[in-house]
Design an enzyme around this catalytic site. Structure first.
Site, PDB file in Angstrom:
ATOM      1  N   ALA A 126       0.827  -1.214   0.000  1.00 43.52           N
ATOM      2  CA  ALA A 126       0.000   0.000   0.000  1.00 43.52           C
ATOM      3  C   ALA A 126       0.861   1.265   0.000  1.00 43.52           C
ATOM      4  CB  ALA A 126      -0.893  -0.001   1.244  1.00 43.52           C
ATOM      5  N   PRO A 127       0.408   2.338  -0.649  1.00 44.18           N
ATOM      6  CA  PRO A 127      -0.890   2.505  -1.326  1.00 44.18           C
ATOM      7  C   PRO A 127      -0.952   1.930  -2.738  1.00 44.18           C
ATOM      8  CG  PRO A 127       0.356   4.561  -1.396  1.00 44.18           C
ATOM      9  CD  PRO A 127       1.175   3.606  -0.590  1.00 44.18           C
ATOM     10  N   GLY A 128       0.138   1.323  -3.216  1.00 47.20           N
ATOM     11  CA  GLY A 128       0.019   0.561  -4.453  1.00 47.20           C
ATOM     12  C   GLY A 128       0.619   1.196  -5.703  1.00 47.20           C
ATOM     13  N   GLY A 129       1.374   2.274  -5.542  1.00 46.04           N
ATOM     14  CA  GLY A 129       1.973   2.920  -6.720  1.00 46.04           C
ATOM     15  C   GLY A 129       2.879   1.972  -7.495  1.00 46.04           C
ATOM     16  N   LYS A 130       3.681   1.227  -6.760  1.00 50.82           N
ATOM     17  CA  LYS A 130       4.618   0.315  -7.438  1.00 50.82           C
ATOM     18  C   LYS A 130       3.877  -0.919  -7.951  1.00 50.82           C
ATOM     19  CE  LYS A 130       8.547   2.015  -4.753  1.00 50.82           C
ATOM     20  NZ  LYS A 130       7.881   2.696  -3.597  1.00 50.82           N
ATOM     21  N   GLU A 148      -0.690  -6.460   2.104  1.00 48.19           N
ATOM     22  CA  GLU A 148      -0.644  -5.287   2.996  1.00 48.19           C
ATOM     23  C   GLU A 148      -1.429  -5.618   4.256  1.00 48.19           C
ATOM     24  OE1 GLU A 148       0.782  -2.092   3.107  1.00 48.19           O
ATOM     25  OE2 GLU A 148      -0.263  -2.031   5.027  1.00 48.19           O
ATOM     26  N   ARG A 153      -4.793   1.046   5.052  1.00 48.74           N
ATOM     27  CA  ARG A 153      -3.887   1.097   3.893  1.00 48.74           C
ATOM     28  C   ARG A 153      -4.272   0.031   2.861  1.00 48.74           C
ATOM     29  NH1 ARG A 153       0.529   4.338   4.366  1.00 48.74           N
ATOM     30  NH2 ARG A 153       1.753   3.074   2.919  1.00 48.74           N
ATOM     31  N   ASP A 193       9.252  -3.438  -0.728  1.00 43.13           N
ATOM     32  CA  ASP A 193       9.454  -2.010  -0.455  1.00 43.13           C
ATOM     33  C   ASP A 193       9.136  -1.864   1.032  1.00 43.13           C
ATOM     34  OD1 ASP A 193       9.674   0.723  -0.664  1.00 43.13           O
ATOM     35  OD2 ASP A 193       7.700   1.013  -1.580  1.00 43.13           O
ATOM     36  N   CYS A 247      12.872   3.666   1.744  1.00 40.80           N
ATOM     37  CA  CYS A 247      13.065   5.106   1.573  1.00 40.80           C
ATOM     38  C   CYS A 247      13.767   5.652   2.820  1.00 40.80           C
ATOM     39  CB  CYS A 247      11.754   5.813   1.263  1.00 40.80           C
ATOM     40  SG  CYS A 247      10.507   5.656   2.515  1.00 40.80           S
TER      41      CYS A 247
HETATM   42  N1  SAM Z   1       5.232   0.030  -2.207  1.00 41.53           N
HETATM   43  C1  SAM Z   1       4.266   1.009  -1.726  1.00 41.53           C
HETATM   44  C2  SAM Z   1       4.007   1.999  -2.843  1.00 41.53           C
HETATM   45  O1  SAM Z   1       4.890   2.256  -3.647  1.00 41.53           O
HETATM   46  O2  SAM Z   1       2.890   2.518  -2.912  1.00 41.53           O
HETATM   47  C3  SAM Z   1       4.742   1.667  -0.456  1.00 41.53           C
HETATM   48  C4  SAM Z   1       5.025   0.656   0.637  1.00 41.53           C
HETATM   49  S1  SAM Z   1       5.379   1.399   2.201  1.00 41.53           S
HETATM   50  C5  SAM Z   1       7.019   1.877   2.020  1.00 41.53           C
HETATM   51  C6  SAM Z   1       5.529  -0.003   3.245  1.00 41.53           C
HETATM   52  C7  SAM Z   1       4.216  -0.708   3.522  1.00 41.53           C
HETATM   53  O3  SAM Z   1       4.497  -1.882   4.289  1.00 41.53           O
HETATM   54  C8  SAM Z   1       3.224   0.098   4.334  1.00 41.53           C
HETATM   55  O4  SAM Z   1       2.011   0.185   3.644  1.00 41.53           O
HETATM   56  C9  SAM Z   1       3.057  -0.705   5.613  1.00 41.53           C
HETATM   57  O5  SAM Z   1       1.761  -0.648   6.154  1.00 41.53           O
HETATM   58  C10 SAM Z   1       3.387  -2.095   5.132  1.00 41.53           C
HETATM   59  N2  SAM Z   1       3.777  -3.048   6.188  1.00 41.53           N
HETATM   60  C11 SAM Z   1       4.047  -2.817   7.493  1.00 41.53           C
HETATM   61  N3  SAM Z   1       4.290  -3.971   8.145  1.00 41.53           N
HETATM   62  C12 SAM Z   1       4.179  -4.959   7.235  1.00 41.53           C
HETATM   63  C13 SAM Z   1       4.277  -6.375   7.297  1.00 41.53           C
HETATM   64  N4  SAM Z   1       4.562  -7.002   8.453  1.00 41.53           N
HETATM   65  N5  SAM Z   1       4.078  -7.088   6.158  1.00 41.53           N
HETATM   66  C14 SAM Z   1       3.784  -6.459   4.997  1.00 41.53           C
HETATM   67  N6  SAM Z   1       3.676  -5.119   4.883  1.00 41.53           N
HETATM   68  C15 SAM Z   1       3.866  -4.384   5.984  1.00 41.53           C
END
Ligand code: SAM
Length: 320
Positions: A126-130, A148, A153, A193, A247
């Site tokens: 999330a939010p799913g851009g990639k 996610e 999210r 990510d 990031c």
């Molecule tokens: N790749 C996304 C994009 O480009 O839109 C952004 C991802 S963001 C950096 C990291 C995501 O990992 C967050 O939405 C967060 O809620 C989720 N997250 C947190 N703990 C997690 C877990 N244990 N397993 C999977 N995802 C998790």
């Protein structure tokens, strides 16, 4: 130091600047420092699942937007910060034909290079851009799963995928660390990510972004990242590729996490050296604050922030 530097250091934590100074190449440091206070250009991607770059660019230009193309991605463009509102409120955003997306994020899809017909997973989506970009790159063909765990999210992710016409993506509200138990090693490509301390999002105009930052937060993230990279690795088929990115600039969350996986998987895990079509990056570190990392981590990339790019760390791993 000039007065502008003092202003910047006054707003972001001193320890953050000290850490940056410990690894950024000296000739790049002024540009990197400035990027945390500069207005940023706003980039976007035309969603090729539902639109074509030419007509979309023409429509946006008719609305008064002054587009600059990204030289390495036909569907990527950017506009000046002063046109942010005009772009983000344009109806094509709501229609899912364009997605506001930083070029550094777009590069992850180029590097992982998911192909039509493959079995692919976005493990922290999330939010799913990639996810959306990978869906377009796969032309809607194959199996793409998006995971996610956070409910709000997760709904945002589903909403973005629906808007972007990526109905072939399967979504799972799940902790990514549970995935290998459910799937086994079946994926051709995995994007992780990872949730991180978010250092690349810091900006002097937004004190909330660094409010909870510190070594404790970095350590906490590293623990979660270690579990997630292990899960991603176990879900990968032999010959498959995993792109780990964050990031954050913190070596603990980047080289540290990857080095730890390599130590646990000597032999089967190799680091693939990443080619980038941009100039503002540094190779992965070989050592930091007394900790040494395997030489092959030089194939990782840390994109440095500037007026267009957000900071981003990437490591591409292949399973023998
Ligand atoms: N790749 C996304 C994009 O480009 O839109 C952004 C991802 S963001 C950096 C990291 C995501 O990992 C967050 O939405 C967060 O809620 C989720 N997250 C947190 N703990 C997690 C877990 N244990 N397993 C999977 N995802 C998790």
């Amino acid at each position: 130091m000039g007065s502008r530097d003092e202003e910047v250091t006054a707003e972001l934590p001193a320890a953050f600047w000290e850490r940056l100074e410990s690894w950024v190449e000296p000739h790049r440091l002024p540009g990197v420092r400035d990027s945390f206070a500069q207005p940023k250009r706003v980039a976007f991607r035309v969603n090729r699942l539902s639109a074509e770059p030419g007509p979309v660019a023409a429509e946006l230009e008719r609305a008064g937007l002054e587009l600059r193309p990204l030289p390495w991605l036909a569907e990527g463009f950017h506009v000046a910060d002063t046109q942010r509102e005009l772009l983000t409120r344009h109806p094509l955003v709501e229609l899912g034909q364009i997605y506001i997306h930083n070029p550094s994020s777009m590069l992850t899809t180029l590097v992982l290079a998911p192909q039509p017909g493959e079995t692919v997973m976005d493990l922290a989506a999330a939010p799913g851009g990639k996810t959306l970009h990978m869906a377009a790159q796969m032309r809607g063909e194959g199996f793409l799963s998006a995971v996610e765990p956070v409910q709000s999210r997760f709904y945002k992710l589903k909403d973005n995928l629906r808007r972007g016409g990526a109905s072939f993506v399967r979504t799972y509200q799940l902790d990514g660390r549970q995935v290998p138990r459910k799937t086994g090693p079946r994926f051709d490509r995995i994007l992780l990510d990872a949730p991180c301390s978010g250092e690349a999002r810091f900006h002097t105009s937004d004190p909330t972004a660094h409010q909870h930052w510190g070594t404790r937060k970095i350590r906490e993230c590293r623990g979660k990242q270690a579990g997630l990279i292990q899960a991603a690795w176990e879900s990968l088929r032999p010959g498959g590729r995993l792109l780990y990115c964050t990031c954050s600039f913190a070596p603990e969350e980047n080289e540290g996490v990857v080095a730890n996986l390599l130590k646990q998987m000597p032999g089967p895990a190799t680091v693939v050296s990443i080619d980038l079509p941009i100039e503002n990056w540094q190779p992965g570190l070989s050592q930091w604050q007394g900790e040494s990392f395997p030489e092959e981590l030089a194939g990782c990339r840390r994109i440095l922030p500037d007026e267009l790019h957000d900071g981003l760390f990437m490591a591409l791993l292949e399973k023998a």
